[in-house]
Design a protein around this motif. Structure first.
Motif, PDB file in Angstrom:
ATOM      1  N   PHE A 141       1.281   5.876  -2.083  1.00 57.62           N
ATOM      2  CA  PHE A 141       2.006   4.678  -1.633  1.00 57.62           C
ATOM      3  C   PHE A 141       3.367   4.529  -2.296  1.00 57.62           C
ATOM      4  O   PHE A 141       3.494   4.667  -3.519  1.00 57.62           O
ATOM      5  CB  PHE A 141       1.172   3.424  -1.901  1.00 57.62           C
ATOM      6  CG  PHE A 141       0.069   3.240  -0.896  1.00 57.62           C
ATOM      7  CD1 PHE A 141       0.285   2.505   0.254  1.00 57.62           C
ATOM      8  CD2 PHE A 141      -1.163   3.824  -1.099  1.00 57.62           C
ATOM      9  CE1 PHE A 141      -0.720   2.345   1.195  1.00 57.62           C
ATOM     10  CE2 PHE A 141      -2.178   3.684  -0.163  1.00 57.62           C
ATOM     11  CZ  PHE A 141      -1.955   2.941   0.987  1.00 57.62           C
ATOM     12  N   PRO A 142       4.398   4.194  -1.482  1.00 55.12           N
ATOM     13  CA  PRO A 142       5.703   3.848  -2.056  1.00 55.12           C
ATOM     14  C   PRO A 142       5.620   2.522  -2.790  1.00 55.12           C
ATOM     15  O   PRO A 142       4.705   1.720  -2.554  1.00 55.12           O
ATOM     16  CB  PRO A 142       6.599   3.748  -0.816  1.00 55.12           C
ATOM     17  CG  PRO A 142       5.668   3.404   0.308  1.00 55.12           C
ATOM     18  CD  PRO A 142       4.374   4.099  -0.014  1.00 55.12           C
ATOM     19  N   ALA A 143       6.568   2.271  -3.666  1.00 56.25           N
ATOM     20  CA  ALA A 143       6.522   1.082  -4.523  1.00 56.25           C
ATOM     21  C   ALA A 143       6.461  -0.206  -3.715  1.00 56.25           C
ATOM     22  O   ALA A 143       5.780  -1.161  -4.096  1.00 56.25           O
ATOM     23  CB  ALA A 143       7.736   1.060  -5.451  1.00 56.25           C
ATOM     24  N   LYS A 144       7.148  -0.262  -2.570  1.00 57.61           N
ATOM     25  CA  LYS A 144       7.203  -1.514  -1.799  1.00 57.61           C
ATOM     26  C   LYS A 144       5.902  -1.824  -1.073  1.00 57.61           C
ATOM     27  O   LYS A 144       5.744  -2.925  -0.544  1.00 57.61           O
ATOM     28  CB  LYS A 144       8.359  -1.470  -0.801  1.00 57.61           C
ATOM     29  CG  LYS A 144       8.225  -0.405   0.281  1.00 57.61           C
ATOM     30  CD  LYS A 144       9.449  -0.421   1.183  1.00 57.61           C
ATOM     31  CE  LYS A 144       9.358   0.626   2.282  1.00 57.61           C
ATOM     32  NZ  LYS A 144      10.569   0.624   3.136  1.00 57.61           N
ATOM     33  N   GLU A 145       4.952  -0.884  -1.028  1.00 59.41           N
ATOM     34  CA  GLU A 145       3.647  -1.120  -0.410  1.00 59.41           C
ATOM     35  C   GLU A 145       2.503  -1.069  -1.421  1.00 59.41           C
ATOM     36  O   GLU A 145       1.355  -1.316  -1.076  1.00 59.41           O
ATOM     37  CB  GLU A 145       3.368  -0.076   0.679  1.00 59.41           C
ATOM     38  CG  GLU A 145       4.315  -0.117   1.849  1.00 59.41           C
ATOM     39  CD  GLU A 145       4.063   0.979   2.872  1.00 59.41           C
ATOM     40  OE1 GLU A 145       4.687   0.940   3.945  1.00 59.41           O
ATOM     41  OE2 GLU A 145       3.237   1.879   2.602  1.00 59.41           O
ATOM     42  N   ARG A 146       2.835  -0.766  -2.668  1.00 55.53           N
ATOM     43  CA  ARG A 146       1.793  -0.441  -3.652  1.00 55.53           C
ATOM     44  C   ARG A 146       0.929  -1.638  -4.028  1.00 55.53           C
ATOM     45  O   ARG A 146      -0.290  -1.520  -4.173  1.00 55.53           O
ATOM     46  CB  ARG A 146       2.451   0.162  -4.899  1.00 55.53           C
ATOM     47  CG  ARG A 146       1.489   0.917  -5.805  1.00 55.53           C
ATOM     48  CD  ARG A 146       2.263   1.676  -6.867  1.00 55.53           C
ATOM     49  NE  ARG A 146       3.027   2.759  -6.272  1.00 55.53           N
ATOM     50  CZ  ARG A 146       4.198   3.201  -6.751  1.00 55.53           C
ATOM     51  NH1 ARG A 146       4.737   2.611  -7.800  1.00 55.53           N
ATOM     52  NH2 ARG A 146       4.818   4.207  -6.175  1.00 55.53           N
ATOM     53  N   ALA A 147       1.531  -2.809  -4.196  1.00 54.88           N
ATOM     54  CA  ALA A 147       0.743  -3.982  -4.581  1.00 54.88           C
ATOM     55  C   ALA A 147      -0.247  -4.354  -3.483  1.00 54.88           C
ATOM     56  O   ALA A 147      -1.382  -4.739  -3.761  1.00 54.88           O
ATOM     57  CB  ALA A 147       1.652  -5.168  -4.893  1.00 54.88           C
ATOM     58  N   THR A 148       0.182  -4.229  -2.221  1.00 55.44           N
ATOM     59  CA  THR A 148      -0.728  -4.515  -1.117  1.00 55.44           C
ATOM     60  C   THR A 148      -1.886  -3.526  -1.119  1.00 55.44           C
ATOM     61  O   THR A 148      -3.048  -3.906  -0.929  1.00 55.44           O
ATOM     62  CB  THR A 148       0.011  -4.453   0.232  1.00 55.44           C
ATOM     63  OG1 THR A 148       1.043  -5.437   0.241  1.00 55.44           O
ATOM     64  CG2 THR A 148      -0.937  -4.699   1.387  1.00 55.44           C
ATOM     65  N   ALA A 149      -1.573  -2.253  -1.329  1.00 53.40           N
ATOM     66  CA  ALA A 149      -2.624  -1.232  -1.366  1.00 53.40           C
ATOM     67  C   ALA A 149      -3.616  -1.496  -2.495  1.00 53.40           C
ATOM     68  O   ALA A 149      -4.837  -1.443  -2.295  1.00 53.40           O
ATOM     69  CB  ALA A 149      -2.003   0.160  -1.528  1.00 53.40           C
ATOM     70  N   VAL A 150      -3.091  -1.801  -3.680  1.00 50.53           N
ATOM     71  CA  VAL A 150      -3.958  -2.093  -4.818  1.00 50.53           C
ATOM     72  C   VAL A 150      -4.771  -3.355  -4.554  1.00 50.53           C
ATOM     73  O   VAL A 150      -5.972  -3.424  -4.872  1.00 50.53           O
ATOM     74  CB  VAL A 150      -3.130  -2.237  -6.114  1.00 50.53           C
ATOM     75  CG1 VAL A 150      -3.986  -2.792  -7.247  1.00 50.53           C
ATOM     76  CG2 VAL A 150      -2.548  -0.884  -6.518  1.00 50.53           C
ATOM     77  N   ALA A 151      -4.136  -4.362  -3.962  1.00 46.38           N
ATOM     78  CA  ALA A 151      -4.850  -5.609  -3.663  1.00 46.38           C
ATOM     79  C   ALA A 151      -5.991  -5.364  -2.688  1.00 46.38           C
ATOM     80  O   ALA A 151      -7.052  -5.989  -2.796  1.00 46.38           O
ATOM     81  CB  ALA A 151      -3.884  -6.643  -3.093  1.00 46.38           C
ATOM     82  N   ILE A 152      -5.800  -4.447  -1.745  1.00 51.39           N
ATOM     83  CA  ILE A 152      -6.845  -4.161  -0.766  1.00 51.39           C
ATOM     84  C   ILE A 152      -8.064  -3.568  -1.454  1.00 51.39           C
ATOM     85  O   ILE A 152      -9.191  -4.056  -1.300  1.00 51.39           O
ATOM     86  CB  ILE A 152      -6.319  -3.223   0.337  1.00 51.39           C
ATOM     87  CG1 ILE A 152      -5.329  -3.971   1.240  1.00 51.39           C
ATOM     88  CG2 ILE A 152      -7.478  -2.670   1.178  1.00 51.39           C
ATOM     89  CD1 ILE A 152      -4.622  -3.077   2.239  1.00 51.39           C
ATOM     90  N   PHE A 153      -7.867  -2.492  -2.253  1.00 51.40           N
ATOM     91  CA  PHE A 153      -9.059  -1.911  -2.875  1.00 51.40           C
ATOM     92  C   PHE A 153      -9.610  -2.801  -3.991  1.00 51.40           C
ATOM     93  O   PHE A 153     -10.816  -2.875  -4.194  1.00 51.40           O
ATOM     94  CB  PHE A 153      -8.816  -0.474  -3.345  1.00 51.40           C
ATOM     95  CG  PHE A 153      -8.068  -0.280  -4.639  1.00 51.40           C
ATOM     96  CD1 PHE A 153      -8.630  -0.615  -5.862  1.00 51.40           C
ATOM     97  CD2 PHE A 153      -6.810   0.316  -4.643  1.00 51.40           C
ATOM     98  CE1 PHE A 153      -7.950  -0.402  -7.058  1.00 51.40           C
ATOM     99  CE2 PHE A 153      -6.124   0.546  -5.831  1.00 51.40           C
ATOM    100  CZ  PHE A 153      -6.700   0.174  -7.034  1.00 51.40           C
ATOM    101  N   ASN A 154      -8.726  -3.532  -4.689  1.00 50.17           N
ATOM    102  CA  ASN A 154      -9.205  -4.397  -5.762  1.00 50.17           C
ATOM    103  C   ASN A 154      -9.977  -5.594  -5.216  1.00 50.17           C
ATOM    104  O   ASN A 154     -10.910  -6.090  -5.853  1.00 50.17           O
ATOM    105  CB  ASN A 154      -8.021  -4.878  -6.606  1.00 50.17           C
ATOM    106  CG  ASN A 154      -8.441  -5.337  -7.987  1.00 50.17           C
ATOM    107  OD1 ASN A 154      -9.271  -4.708  -8.639  1.00 50.17           O
ATOM    108  ND2 ASN A 154      -7.893  -6.434  -8.439  1.00 50.17           N
ATOM    109  N   SER A 155      -9.602  -6.047  -4.008  1.00 55.80           N
ATOM    110  CA  SER A 155     -10.302  -7.189  -3.408  1.00 55.80           C
ATOM    111  C   SER A 155     -11.720  -6.829  -2.995  1.00 55.80           C
ATOM    112  O   SER A 155     -12.517  -7.717  -2.673  1.00 55.80           O
ATOM    113  CB  SER A 155      -9.527  -7.711  -2.194  1.00 55.80           C
ATOM    114  OG  SER A 155      -9.522  -6.762  -1.147  1.00 55.80           O
TER     115      SER A 155
END
Length: 443
Positions: A141-155
Protein backbone atom coordinates in the motif's frame (compact mmCIF):
# COMPACT_ATOMS: atom_id res chain seq x y z
CA UNK A 1 -3.83 13.33 -21.88
CA UNK A 2 -7.07 13.13 -19.87
CA UNK A 3 -8.20 10.09 -21.88
CA UNK A 4 -4.83 8.40 -21.32
CA UNK A 5 -4.95 8.95 -17.55
CA UNK A 6 -8.45 7.54 -17.32
CA UNK A 7 -7.41 4.51 -19.39
CA UNK A 8 -4.44 3.80 -17.11
CA UNK A 9 -6.61 4.10 -14.03
CA UNK A 10 -9.17 1.79 -15.58
CA UNK A 11 -6.55 -0.84 -16.41
CA UNK A 12 -4.93 -0.84 -12.96
CA UNK A 13 -5.77 -3.94 -10.93
CA UNK A 14 -6.80 -3.82 -7.28
CA UNK A 15 -5.10 -6.89 -5.88
CA UNK A 16 -3.92 -4.93 -2.84
CA UNK A 17 -7.51 -4.66 -1.58
CA UNK A 18 -7.99 -8.41 -1.94
CA UNK A 19 -4.83 -8.86 0.12
CA UNK A 20 -6.13 -6.63 2.90
CA UNK A 21 -9.47 -8.49 2.90
CA UNK A 22 -7.51 -11.69 3.53
CA UNK A 23 -5.54 -9.99 6.31
CA UNK A 24 -8.91 -9.00 7.76
CA UNK A 25 -10.06 -12.65 7.76
CA UNK A 26 -6.80 -13.85 9.35
CA UNK A 27 -6.98 -11.16 12.04
CA UNK A 28 -10.62 -11.99 12.79
CA UNK A 29 -9.67 -15.61 13.40
CA UNK A 30 -6.66 -14.45 15.43
CA UNK A 31 -8.82 -12.38 17.78
CA UNK A 32 -11.55 -15.00 17.83
CA UNK A 33 -8.98 -17.45 19.20
CA UNK A 34 -7.85 -14.95 21.81
CA UNK A 35 -11.47 -14.32 22.87
CA UNK A 36 -12.28 -17.99 23.51
CA UNK A 37 -11.50 -17.74 27.23
CA UNK A 38 -13.64 -14.63 27.57
CA UNK A 39 -16.68 -16.59 26.37
CA UNK A 40 -15.92 -20.06 27.74
CA UNK A 41 -14.18 -18.80 30.90
CA UNK A 42 -17.14 -18.78 33.27
CA UNK A 43 -18.18 -22.33 32.33
CA UNK A 44 -14.57 -23.51 32.64
CA UNK A 45 -14.22 -21.88 36.06
CA UNK A 46 -17.31 -23.72 37.28
CA UNK A 47 -16.26 -27.11 35.91
CA UNK A 48 -12.51 -26.97 36.54
CA UNK A 49 -12.53 -24.93 39.77
CA UNK A 50 -10.63 -21.81 38.65
CA UNK A 51 -11.01 -18.50 40.51
CA UNK A 52 -10.62 -15.00 39.01
CA UNK A 53 -6.90 -14.80 39.88
CA UNK A 54 -6.26 -18.21 38.27
CA UNK A 55 -8.06 -17.06 35.12
CA UNK A 56 -5.98 -13.87 35.07
CA UNK A 57 -2.77 -15.94 35.05
CA UNK A 58 -4.10 -18.22 32.30
CA UNK A 59 -5.07 -15.19 30.21
CA UNK A 60 -1.65 -13.65 30.75
CA UNK A 61 0.13 -16.84 29.61
CA UNK A 62 -0.79 -15.90 26.05
CA UNK A 63 0.73 -12.47 26.51
CA UNK A 64 3.94 -13.79 28.08
CA UNK A 65 4.64 -16.03 25.09
CA UNK A 66 3.41 -13.45 22.59
CA UNK A 67 5.88 -10.89 23.90
CA UNK A 68 8.76 -13.39 24.06
CA UNK A 69 8.10 -14.37 20.45
CA UNK A 70 8.04 -10.88 18.96
CA UNK A 71 11.73 -10.37 18.20
CA UNK A 72 12.26 -13.94 16.90
CA UNK A 73 9.05 -13.61 14.88
CA UNK A 74 10.11 -10.29 13.36
CA UNK A 75 13.56 -11.65 12.54
CA UNK A 76 12.04 -14.72 10.86
CA UNK A 77 9.83 -12.46 8.73
CA UNK A 78 12.82 -10.40 7.58
CA UNK A 79 14.90 -13.49 6.87
CA UNK A 80 12.40 -15.88 5.28
CA UNK A 81 9.71 -13.52 4.00
CA UNK A 82 6.06 -13.07 4.85
CA UNK A 83 4.49 -16.06 3.08
CA UNK A 84 6.19 -19.00 4.82
CA UNK A 85 6.31 -17.48 8.28
CA UNK A 86 2.68 -16.30 8.07
CA UNK A 87 1.49 -19.78 7.05
CA UNK A 88 3.34 -21.58 9.86
CA UNK A 89 2.21 -19.01 12.41
CA UNK A 90 -1.49 -19.46 11.59
CA UNK A 91 -1.26 -23.26 11.39
CA UNK A 92 0.46 -23.72 14.74
CA UNK A 93 -1.61 -21.21 16.71
CA UNK A 94 -4.77 -22.91 15.42
CA UNK A 95 -3.54 -26.33 16.54
CA UNK A 96 -2.81 -25.04 20.04
CA UNK A 97 -6.23 -23.34 20.15
CA UNK A 98 -7.88 -26.66 19.35
CA UNK A 99 -5.87 -28.46 22.04
CA UNK A 100 -7.24 -26.14 24.75
CA UNK A 101 -10.52 -27.99 24.36
CA UNK A 102 -8.89 -31.12 25.78
CA UNK A 103 -7.82 -29.80 29.20
CA UNK A 104 -10.85 -31.37 30.93
CA UNK A 105 -9.11 -34.72 30.48
CA UNK A 106 -6.54 -33.64 33.07
CA UNK A 107 -7.20 -33.87 36.81
CA UNK A 108 -6.96 -31.10 39.41
CA UNK A 109 -4.08 -28.66 39.09
CA UNK A 110 -2.94 -30.37 35.88
CA UNK A 111 -5.95 -28.94 34.07
CA UNK A 112 -4.88 -25.35 34.72
CA UNK A 113 -1.22 -26.21 34.03
CA UNK A 114 -2.10 -27.67 30.62
CA UNK A 115 -4.44 -24.78 29.81
CA UNK A 116 -1.65 -22.35 30.71
CA UNK A 117 0.76 -24.37 28.50
CA UNK A 118 -1.50 -24.54 25.44
CA UNK A 119 -2.37 -20.87 25.81
CA UNK A 120 1.34 -20.06 26.10
CA UNK A 121 2.19 -22.01 22.93
CA UNK A 122 -0.69 -20.36 21.09
CA UNK A 123 0.68 -16.95 22.03
CA UNK A 124 4.18 -17.85 20.86
CA UNK A 125 2.86 -19.10 17.52
CA UNK A 126 0.81 -15.90 17.03
CA UNK A 127 3.84 -13.66 17.57
CA UNK A 128 4.62 -13.06 13.85
CA UNK A 129 0.98 -12.34 12.92
CA UNK A 130 0.74 -8.57 13.40
CA UNK A 131 4.33 -7.79 12.36
CA UNK A 132 3.46 -9.88 9.30
CA UNK A 133 0.30 -7.82 8.71
CA UNK A 134 2.29 -4.60 9.00
CA UNK A 135 5.01 -5.93 6.72
CA UNK A 136 2.54 -7.05 4.06
CA UNK A 137 0.71 -3.70 4.26
CA UNK A 138 3.97 -1.75 3.89
CA UNK A 139 4.76 -3.82 0.78
CA UNK A 140 1.33 -3.49 -0.85
CA UNK A 141 0.00 0.00 0.00
CA UNK A 142 1.09 3.57 -0.79
CA UNK A 143 1.25 5.96 2.15
CA UNK A 144 -2.01 7.73 1.23
CA UNK A 145 -3.98 4.45 1.48
CA UNK A 146 -2.04 2.78 4.29
CA UNK A 147 -4.09 3.92 7.29
CA UNK A 148 -7.29 2.72 5.63
CA UNK A 149 -5.69 -0.64 4.87
CA UNK A 150 -4.42 -1.01 8.43
CA UNK A 151 -7.79 0.08 9.81
CA UNK A 152 -9.52 -2.60 7.73
CA UNK A 153 -7.45 -5.51 9.02
CA UNK A 154 -7.18 -4.05 12.53
CA UNK A 155 -10.97 -3.62 12.73
CA UNK A 156 -11.25 -7.38 12.40
CA UNK A 157 -10.65 -7.59 16.15
CA UNK A 158 -14.09 -6.04 16.62
CA UNK A 159 -15.65 -7.99 13.78
CA UNK A 160 -14.35 -11.16 15.43
CA UNK A 161 -16.46 -10.39 18.49
CA UNK A 162 -19.49 -9.50 16.38
CA UNK A 163 -19.33 -12.79 14.47
CA UNK A 164 -17.67 -15.24 16.82
CA UNK A 165 -18.93 -14.15 20.27
CA UNK A 166 -22.57 -15.08 19.59
CA UNK A 167 -21.48 -18.35 17.93
CA UNK A 168 -19.14 -19.22 20.80
CA UNK A 169 -21.80 -18.28 23.38
CA UNK A 170 -24.29 -20.55 21.62
CA UNK A 171 -21.75 -23.39 21.34
CA UNK A 172 -20.91 -23.12 25.05
CA UNK A 173 -24.58 -23.17 25.98
CA UNK A 174 -25.54 -26.05 23.67
CA UNK A 175 -22.43 -28.25 23.44
CA UNK A 176 -20.13 -27.22 26.27
CA UNK A 177 -17.10 -24.97 26.49
CA UNK A 178 -14.83 -27.51 24.74
CA UNK A 179 -16.65 -27.00 21.43
CA UNK A 180 -15.53 -23.35 21.32
CA UNK A 181 -11.86 -24.34 21.03
CA UNK A 182 -12.52 -27.11 18.50
CA UNK A 183 -14.54 -24.72 16.33
CA UNK A 184 -12.02 -21.87 16.32
CA UNK A 185 -9.00 -24.16 15.90
CA UNK A 186 -10.58 -25.86 12.90
CA UNK A 187 -11.34 -22.57 11.16
CA UNK A 188 -7.76 -21.41 11.67
CA UNK A 189 -6.29 -24.53 10.07
CA UNK A 190 -8.39 -23.95 6.95
CA UNK A 191 -7.29 -20.30 6.78
CA UNK A 192 -3.62 -21.29 7.06
CA UNK A 193 -3.94 -23.39 3.92
CA UNK A 194 -5.45 -20.44 2.03
CA UNK A 195 -2.39 -18.36 2.99
CA UNK A 196 -0.22 -20.39 0.61
CA UNK A 197 -2.32 -19.16 -2.31
CA UNK A 198 -3.07 -15.56 -1.33
CA UNK A 199 0.10 -14.15 0.25
CA UNK A 200 2.79 -13.32 -2.31
CA UNK A 201 5.05 -10.40 -3.19
CA UNK A 202 3.44 -7.64 -5.32
CA UNK A 203 5.76 -8.27 -8.27
CA UNK A 204 5.03 -12.01 -8.24
CA UNK A 205 1.31 -11.97 -7.58
CA UNK A 206 -0.91 -13.12 -10.48
CA UNK A 207 -3.71 -10.81 -9.29
CA UNK A 208 -1.58 -7.62 -9.58
CA UNK A 209 -0.73 -6.13 -12.96
CA UNK A 210 2.22 -3.87 -13.75
CA UNK A 211 0.13 -0.71 -13.46
CA UNK A 212 -0.83 -1.53 -9.89
CA UNK A 213 2.73 -2.45 -8.92
CA UNK A 214 3.99 0.85 -10.35
CA UNK A 215 1.24 2.77 -8.54
CA UNK A 216 1.98 1.34 -5.10
CA UNK A 217 5.75 1.65 -5.60
CA UNK A 218 5.47 5.33 -6.57
CA UNK A 219 3.30 5.90 -3.48
CA UNK A 220 6.02 4.67 -1.12
CA UNK A 221 5.24 0.95 -0.79
CA UNK A 222 8.27 -1.22 0.02
CA UNK A 223 7.58 -3.78 -2.71
CA UNK A 224 11.13 -5.21 -2.75
CA UNK A 225 11.42 -6.31 0.88
CA UNK A 226 11.23 -10.04 0.21
CA UNK A 227 12.94 -9.97 -3.17
CA UNK A 228 16.02 -8.51 -1.50
CA UNK A 229 16.09 -11.43 0.88
CA UNK A 230 15.64 -14.09 -1.81
CA UNK A 231 19.28 -14.23 -2.87
CA UNK A 232 22.72 -13.50 -1.59
CA UNK A 233 23.93 -13.61 1.99
CA UNK A 234 21.18 -13.42 4.60
CA UNK A 235 22.18 -11.65 7.77
CA UNK A 236 20.58 -11.40 11.14
CA UNK A 237 19.82 -8.05 12.78
CA UNK A 238 22.76 -5.92 13.85
CA UNK A 239 22.88 -5.03 17.55
CA UNK A 240 23.55 -1.39 16.70
CA UNK A 241 20.34 -1.28 14.66
CA UNK A 242 18.36 -2.78 17.53
CA UNK A 243 19.80 -0.20 19.94
CA UNK A 244 18.75 2.58 17.56
CA UNK A 245 15.19 1.25 17.55
CA UNK A 246 14.88 1.14 21.33
CA UNK A 247 16.49 4.54 21.95
CA UNK A 248 14.55 6.57 19.37
CA UNK A 249 12.22 9.01 21.15
CA UNK A 250 9.53 8.86 18.47
CA UNK A 251 9.40 5.06 18.57
CA UNK A 252 9.49 4.95 22.37
CA UNK A 253 6.42 7.19 22.44
CA UNK A 254 4.72 4.92 19.92
CA UNK A 255 5.63 1.86 22.01
CA UNK A 256 4.15 3.40 25.17
CA UNK A 257 1.01 4.40 23.30
CA UNK A 258 0.56 0.87 21.96
CA UNK A 259 1.07 -0.62 25.42
CA UNK A 260 -1.79 1.50 26.74
CA UNK A 261 -4.06 0.90 23.73
CA UNK A 262 -3.55 -2.85 24.12
CA UNK A 263 -4.71 -2.64 27.73
CA UNK A 264 -8.09 -1.56 26.35
CA UNK A 265 -7.97 -4.29 23.72
CA UNK A 266 -7.32 -7.08 26.18
CA UNK A 267 -9.95 -5.84 28.59
CA UNK A 268 -12.56 -5.98 25.87
CA UNK A 269 -11.62 -9.40 24.49
CA UNK A 270 -10.78 -11.05 27.83
CA UNK A 271 -12.61 -9.49 30.79
CA UNK A 272 -15.58 -7.68 29.26
CA UNK A 273 -17.72 -10.83 28.73
CA UNK A 274 -16.84 -12.00 32.25
CA UNK A 275 -17.78 -8.53 33.55
CA UNK A 276 -21.20 -8.84 31.92
CA UNK A 277 -21.70 -12.35 33.31
CA UNK A 278 -20.51 -11.77 36.89
CA UNK A 279 -20.97 -8.05 37.62
CA UNK A 280 -24.16 -7.61 35.60
CA UNK A 281 -25.64 -11.09 36.04
CA UNK A 282 -26.18 -11.97 32.39
CA UNK A 283 -26.31 -15.61 31.25
CA UNK A 284 -23.56 -16.80 28.91
CA UNK A 285 -25.82 -17.00 25.86
CA UNK A 286 -26.94 -13.39 26.33
CA UNK A 287 -23.34 -12.29 26.96
CA UNK A 288 -22.31 -13.41 23.50
CA UNK A 289 -24.93 -11.20 21.85
CA UNK A 290 -24.49 -8.26 24.26
CA UNK A 291 -20.71 -8.23 23.73
CA UNK A 292 -21.32 -7.98 19.99
CA UNK A 293 -22.92 -4.51 20.29
CA UNK A 294 -19.79 -2.64 21.51
CA UNK A 295 -17.79 -4.70 19.04
CA UNK A 296 -19.90 -3.35 16.16
CA UNK A 297 -19.21 0.16 17.48
CA UNK A 298 -15.50 -0.66 17.59
CA UNK A 299 -15.61 -1.98 14.05
CA UNK A 300 -17.28 1.21 12.79
CA UNK A 301 -14.81 3.31 14.76
CA UNK A 302 -11.86 1.36 13.41
CA UNK A 303 -12.82 1.84 9.77
CA UNK A 304 -13.76 5.49 10.41
CA UNK A 305 -10.42 6.21 12.08
CA UNK A 306 -8.44 4.84 9.15
CA UNK A 307 -10.52 6.63 6.51
CA UNK A 308 -10.37 9.89 8.49
CA UNK A 309 -6.60 9.56 8.92
CA UNK A 310 -6.03 9.07 5.18
CA UNK A 311 -8.39 11.98 4.44
CA UNK A 312 -6.26 14.20 6.70
CA UNK A 313 -3.13 12.85 5.00
CA UNK A 314 -4.42 13.88 1.56
CA UNK A 315 -5.47 17.32 2.84
CA UNK A 316 -2.43 18.18 4.97
CA UNK A 317 0.30 15.86 3.65
CA UNK A 318 1.36 15.54 7.30
CA UNK A 319 1.79 12.16 8.91
CA UNK A 320 1.83 13.79 12.34
CA UNK A 321 -1.55 15.52 11.95
CA UNK A 322 -3.22 12.66 10.09
CA UNK A 323 -2.17 9.94 12.53
CA UNK A 324 -2.18 11.77 15.88
CA UNK A 325 -5.60 13.46 15.54
CA UNK A 326 -7.67 10.23 15.41
CA UNK A 327 -5.51 8.49 18.02
CA UNK A 328 -5.77 11.23 20.65
CA UNK A 329 -9.48 11.82 19.99
CA UNK A 330 -10.26 8.12 20.16
CA UNK A 331 -8.38 7.54 23.40
CA UNK A 332 -10.14 10.41 25.17
CA UNK A 333 -13.49 9.02 24.00
CA UNK A 334 -12.55 5.57 25.34
CA UNK A 335 -12.48 6.94 28.86
CA UNK A 336 -16.30 7.08 28.86
CA UNK A 337 -16.28 3.47 30.11
CA UNK A 338 -15.91 4.90 33.63
CA UNK A 339 -19.57 5.99 33.47
CA UNK A 340 -20.52 2.30 33.70
CA UNK A 341 -19.62 2.52 37.40
CA UNK A 342 -22.49 4.94 37.97
CA UNK A 343 -25.39 3.24 36.16
CA UNK A 344 -27.47 0.14 36.90
CA UNK A 345 -29.18 -0.25 33.53
CA UNK A 346 -27.71 -2.94 31.26
CA UNK A 347 -28.72 -0.81 28.28
CA UNK A 348 -26.65 2.14 29.58
CA UNK A 349 -23.70 -0.14 30.33
CA UNK A 350 -23.77 -1.39 26.75
CA UNK A 351 -24.12 2.20 25.49
CA UNK A 352 -21.09 3.53 27.39
CA UNK A 353 -19.00 0.48 26.52
CA UNK A 354 -20.01 0.91 22.89
CA UNK A 355 -18.94 4.55 23.00
CA UNK A 356 -15.62 3.56 24.58
CA UNK A 357 -15.10 0.79 22.05
CA UNK A 358 -15.93 3.20 19.20
CA UNK A 359 -13.24 5.56 20.50
CA UNK A 360 -10.77 2.74 20.88
CA UNK A 361 -11.45 1.78 17.26
CA UNK A 362 -10.83 5.33 16.02
CA UNK A 363 -7.54 5.49 17.92
CA UNK A 364 -6.20 2.05 17.02
CA UNK A 365 -3.80 3.29 14.33
CA UNK A 366 -0.58 2.12 15.93
CA UNK A 367 0.15 -0.32 13.11
CA UNK A 368 -0.35 2.42 10.52
CA UNK A 369 2.17 4.54 12.41
CA UNK A 370 4.50 1.54 12.49
CA UNK A 371 4.21 1.03 8.74
CA UNK A 372 4.99 4.75 8.32
CA UNK A 373 7.99 4.84 10.65
CA UNK A 374 9.76 1.44 10.57
CA UNK A 375 13.15 1.53 8.81
CA UNK A 376 12.86 -0.31 5.51
CA UNK A 377 15.86 -2.56 6.26
CA UNK A 378 14.24 -3.98 9.42
CA UNK A 379 10.50 -3.71 8.94
CA UNK A 380 9.77 -7.13 10.43
CA UNK A 381 12.02 -6.71 13.45
CA UNK A 382 10.80 -3.16 14.09
CA UNK A 383 7.21 -4.42 13.97
CA UNK A 384 8.11 -7.24 16.34
CA UNK A 385 9.72 -4.83 18.79
CA UNK A 386 6.68 -2.54 18.60
CA UNK A 387 4.35 -5.48 19.23
CA UNK A 388 6.56 -6.75 22.05
CA UNK A 389 6.28 -3.48 23.96
CA UNK A 390 2.60 -3.13 23.15
CA UNK A 391 1.72 -6.65 24.22
CA UNK A 392 3.60 -6.48 27.49
CA UNK A 393 0.18 -5.13 28.43
CA UNK A 394 -1.36 -8.52 27.64
CA UNK A 395 0.80 -9.98 30.42
CA UNK A 396 0.37 -7.27 33.02
CA UNK A 397 -3.19 -5.99 32.59
CA UNK A 398 -5.07 -9.36 32.83
CA UNK A 399 -3.19 -10.21 36.03
CA UNK A 400 -3.78 -6.80 37.62
CA UNK A 401 -7.46 -6.80 36.61
CA UNK A 402 -7.79 -10.35 37.95
CA UNK A 403 -6.37 -9.35 41.33
CA UNK A 404 -8.43 -6.14 41.45
CA UNK A 405 -11.59 -8.17 40.91
CA UNK A 406 -10.47 -10.91 43.33
CA UNK A 407 -9.62 -8.40 46.10
CA UNK A 408 -12.60 -6.05 45.70
CA UNK A 409 -15.18 -8.52 44.40
CA UNK A 410 -16.24 -5.96 41.80
CA UNK A 411 -15.06 -4.29 38.56
CA UNK A 412 -15.24 -0.55 39.42
CA UNK A 413 -11.52 -0.05 39.94
CA UNK A 414 -10.72 -2.33 37.02
CA UNK A 415 -12.58 0.06 34.72
CA UNK A 416 -10.67 3.02 36.19
CA UNK A 417 -7.41 1.13 35.63
CA UNK A 418 -8.24 0.62 31.94
CA UNK A 419 -9.46 4.20 31.40
CA UNK A 420 -6.24 5.66 32.83
CA UNK A 421 -4.33 3.74 30.17
CA UNK A 422 -6.37 5.52 27.49
CA UNK A 423 -5.37 8.87 29.00
CA UNK A 424 -1.67 7.91 29.02
CA UNK A 425 -1.89 6.82 25.36
CA UNK A 426 -3.25 10.24 24.39
CA UNK A 427 -0.48 11.96 26.39
CA UNK A 428 2.18 9.82 24.72
CA UNK A 429 1.17 10.78 21.19
CA UNK A 430 0.65 14.44 22.10
CA UNK A 431 3.89 14.96 24.03
CA UNK A 432 6.41 12.15 23.55
CA UNK A 433 6.18 11.03 19.93
CA UNK A 434 7.00 14.33 18.21
CA UNK A 435 7.00 14.50 14.38
CA UNK A 436 6.09 11.21 12.68
CA UNK A 437 8.41 10.14 9.85
CA UNK A 438 10.23 7.05 8.61
CA UNK A 439 13.26 6.33 10.76
CA UNK A 440 16.62 6.16 8.96
CA UNK A 441 19.16 3.78 10.46
CA UNK A 442 22.72 4.99 10.96
CA UNK A 443 25.05 2.54 9.22
Amino acid sequence: MEISIKTNLYKRSNARWMIVVFLFIVTAVNYGDRATLGIAGKAMQGELGFNAADMGWVMSSFGIAYVIGQLPGGWLLDRFGSKRVYFLSIAFWSIFTLLQGTVHFFIGAWAIIMLFTFRFLMGFAEAPSFPGNSRITAAWFPAKERATAVAIFNSAQYFATVIFAPIMGWLTHEYGWQSVFFFMGGIGILVSIATLVVIRNPKDHPWANEAEVDYIKEGGALIDMDQKKSGGKKQGPKLSYLLQLITNRMLLGVYLGQYCINCLTFFFISWFPIYLATERGMNIKAVGFAAAVPAIAGFVGGISGGVFSDYLMRKTNSLSISRKTPIVTGMLLSMTMIFCNYVDSIALVIFFMSLAFFGKGIGALGWAVMADTAPKEMSGLAGGLFNMFGNASSIISPIIIGYIVAWTGRFEWALVFVAVHALIAAFSYLVLVGPINRMELKK
